[in-house]
Scaffold this motif. Structure first.
Motif, short mmCIF file in Angstrom:
data_model
loop_
_atom_site.label_atom_id
_atom_site.label_comp_id
_atom_site.label_asym_id
_atom_site.label_seq_id
_atom_site.Cartn_x
_atom_site.Cartn_y
_atom_site.Cartn_z
N SER A 42 0.82 -1.23 0.00
CA SER A 42 0.00 0.00 0.00
C SER A 42 0.84 1.26 0.00
O SER A 42 0.46 2.29 0.58
CB SER A 42 -0.99 0.03 1.18
OG SER A 42 -2.00 -0.92 0.97
N ASN A 43 1.97 1.20 -0.65
CA ASN A 43 2.82 2.39 -0.78
C ASN A 43 3.37 2.42 -2.21
O ASN A 43 3.29 1.43 -2.94
CB ASN A 43 3.98 2.32 0.23
CG ASN A 43 4.49 3.70 0.61
OD1 ASN A 43 4.20 4.68 -0.07
ND2 ASN A 43 5.24 3.77 1.69
N ASP A 76 -4.54 2.90 -0.47
CA ASP A 76 -4.42 4.22 -1.10
C ASP A 76 -3.13 4.29 -1.93
O ASP A 76 -2.39 5.27 -1.87
CB ASP A 76 -4.45 5.33 -0.05
CG ASP A 76 -3.37 5.14 1.01
OD1 ASP A 76 -2.87 4.01 1.16
OD2 ASP A 76 -3.04 6.12 1.69
N CYS A 80 -0.87 7.73 -2.15
CA CYS A 80 0.48 7.97 -1.61
C CYS A 80 1.27 8.97 -2.47
O CYS A 80 1.92 9.87 -1.94
CB CYS A 80 1.26 6.66 -1.54
SG CYS A 80 0.67 5.60 -0.24
N HIS A 150 -7.41 5.84 2.24
CA HIS A 150 -6.24 6.27 3.03
C HIS A 150 -6.15 5.44 4.31
O HIS A 150 -5.10 4.89 4.66
CB HIS A 150 -6.35 7.76 3.34
CG HIS A 150 -5.09 8.36 3.88
ND1 HIS A 150 -4.87 9.71 3.93
CD2 HIS A 150 -3.97 7.79 4.39
CE1 HIS A 150 -3.68 9.95 4.46
NE2 HIS A 150 -3.11 8.80 4.74
N LEU A 154 -3.27 2.71 5.24
CA LEU A 154 -2.43 3.01 6.40
C LEU A 154 -2.53 1.91 7.46
O LEU A 154 -1.52 1.33 7.87
CB LEU A 154 -2.85 4.36 7.00
CG LEU A 154 -2.02 4.87 8.17
CD1 LEU A 154 -0.58 5.14 7.75
CD2 LEU A 154 -2.62 6.16 8.73
N PHE A 155 -3.79 1.61 7.86
CA PHE A 155 -3.95 0.65 8.96
C PHE A 155 -3.91 -0.80 8.46
O PHE A 155 -3.54 -1.72 9.21
CB PHE A 155 -5.26 0.91 9.71
CG PHE A 155 -5.26 2.27 10.37
CD1 PHE A 155 -4.36 2.56 11.38
CD2 PHE A 155 -6.12 3.26 9.94
CE1 PHE A 155 -4.33 3.81 11.97
CE2 PHE A 155 -6.10 4.52 10.53
CZ PHE A 155 -5.20 4.80 11.55
N ARG A 158 0.37 -0.22 5.51
CA ARG A 158 1.58 0.63 5.51
C ARG A 158 2.24 0.72 6.89
O ARG A 158 3.46 0.64 7.00
CB ARG A 158 1.25 2.02 4.97
CG ARG A 158 2.42 2.69 4.31
CD ARG A 158 2.06 3.80 3.36
NE ARG A 158 1.04 4.70 3.82
CZ ARG A 158 -0.23 4.71 3.39
NH1 ARG A 158 -0.59 3.88 2.44
NH2 ARG A 158 -1.11 5.55 3.85
N LEU A 159 1.41 0.83 7.93
CA LEU A 159 1.97 0.93 9.28
C LEU A 159 2.79 -0.31 9.64
O LEU A 159 3.85 -0.21 10.25
CB LEU A 159 0.84 1.09 10.30
CG LEU A 159 0.33 2.50 10.56
CD1 LEU A 159 -0.78 2.46 11.61
CD2 LEU A 159 1.46 3.41 11.05
N TYR A 162 5.96 -0.61 7.06
CA TYR A 162 6.68 0.63 6.71
C TYR A 162 8.18 0.39 6.58
O TYR A 162 8.84 0.96 5.72
CB TYR A 162 6.39 1.71 7.77
CG TYR A 162 6.81 3.09 7.32
CD1 TYR A 162 6.31 3.64 6.14
CD2 TYR A 162 7.74 3.83 8.06
CE1 TYR A 162 6.71 4.89 5.72
CE2 TYR A 162 8.14 5.09 7.64
CZ TYR A 162 7.62 5.61 6.47
OH TYR A 162 8.02 6.85 6.04
#
Ligand SMILES: Cc1cc2nc3c(=O)[nH]c(=O)nc-3n(C[C@H](O)[C@H](O)[C@H](O)COP(=O)(O)O)c2cc1C
Ligand code: SF4
Ligand code: SF4
Length: 240
Positions: A42-43, A76, A80, A150, A154-155, A158-159, A162
């Motif tokens: 997701s990035n 997302d 990004c 988003h 993120l949740f 990506r978190l 990362y």
């Protein structure tokens, strides 16, 4: 593929690889840009984010469509780069997420049959066709750009991942017993991350995880996420 954006679009606008020396001057020469890349956790790949931030002034005043390919889920993925581009003064026209055959060819988990991959490609072509028609009437896709996407990116990924996308990877593994030192991987690497010395290849910790070398090594000597090359992907394998 070229997509016409707006009334005065140039039908002969070039397609340029991000690693090409001509990428920055080409973007500079056009107002409407389609920025394409595969999603990673997701990035956007580090190489893509660096191209944007290291050339921030380049994007000022540009109109950009973020086109993201994915294996399954990209949260997302378009958002990004959209957020980065907006900070650089660009207008984001839209985001488009397209499911494609997965490039991670050293993991059995993600492997699909040729028929399944052909179906994915057909659906991708259909989605692109529908989207182009809508864009011609001024309606741009919004994949990956909203607040829910988003949060999902993120949740959902990506978190937790990362650390994998924050830096270039130093996890590339070369099987020195299989490697013949042919240099093919060196020539296809967009990051110039590989060198042949004394007949053996060495990685230098600047891998953007594109999987080109893994898919193209004639000896199947390179792995990245997995430990064994299951099947090397070629676009022509899936043509009708
Ligand atoms: C390091 C890495 C991370 C990836 N993360 C995701 C992901 O989070 N979601 C997803 O759907 N695909 C993920 N993929 C799969 C690629 O996005 C997918 O293979 C690619 O978009 C295929 O399209 P291409 O033909 O443009 O390479 C990942 C691939 C790699 C190498
Ligand atoms: S493509 Fe494979 S065999 Fe050739 S140099 Fe690279 S790792 Fe070695
Ligand atoms: S996967 Fe291979 S070709 Fe791609 S950036 Fe990493 S070392 Fe280079």
């Amino acid at each position: 593929m070229r997509i016409k954006i707006g009334e005065n679009a140039d039908e002969n606008a070039p397609v340029v690889a991000l690693e090409d020396r001509g990428a920055v001057p080409t973007v500079a020469a056009y107002d409407n840009i389609i920025l394409g890349y595969p999603v990673q956790f997701s990035n956007a790949p580090k190489m893509v984010r660096d191209l944007i931030t290291e050339n921030a002034a380049l994007w000022n005043g540009k109109n950009v469509l973020c086109l993201v390919t994915m294996g399954a889920f990209s949260g997302d993925g378009a958002g990004c780069t959209a957020r980065l581009l907006k900070k650089c003064g660009a207008t984001v026209l839209g985001g488009l997420h397209i499911k494609m055959p997965d490039s991670v060819c050293d993991s059995k988990l993600l492997k699909k049959s040729a028929d399944e991959n052909m179906l994915i490609i057909n659906r991708a072509e259909e989605k692109i066709g529908r989207t182009v028609l809508r864009m011609k009437s001024g309606k741009f896709p919004r994949d990956g750009l909203g607040v829910f996407a988003h949060a999902a990116g993120l949740f959902g990924q990506r978190l937790w991942f990362y650390s994998k996308t924050n830096h270039y990877s130093n996890k590339l593994k070369i099987n020195k017993t299989l490697c013949t030192g042919c240099g093919k991987c060196v020539r296809v690497c967009p990051m110039k991350n590989l060198t042949v010395e004394n007949g053996a290849v060495s990685p230098h910790g600047k891998c953007t995880m594109c999987y080109r070398c893994v898919s193209l090594c004639p000896q199947k000597a390179i792995t990245l996420i997995g430990d064994e090359v299951v099947e090397q992907y070629r676009f022509e394998n899936f043509r009708r």
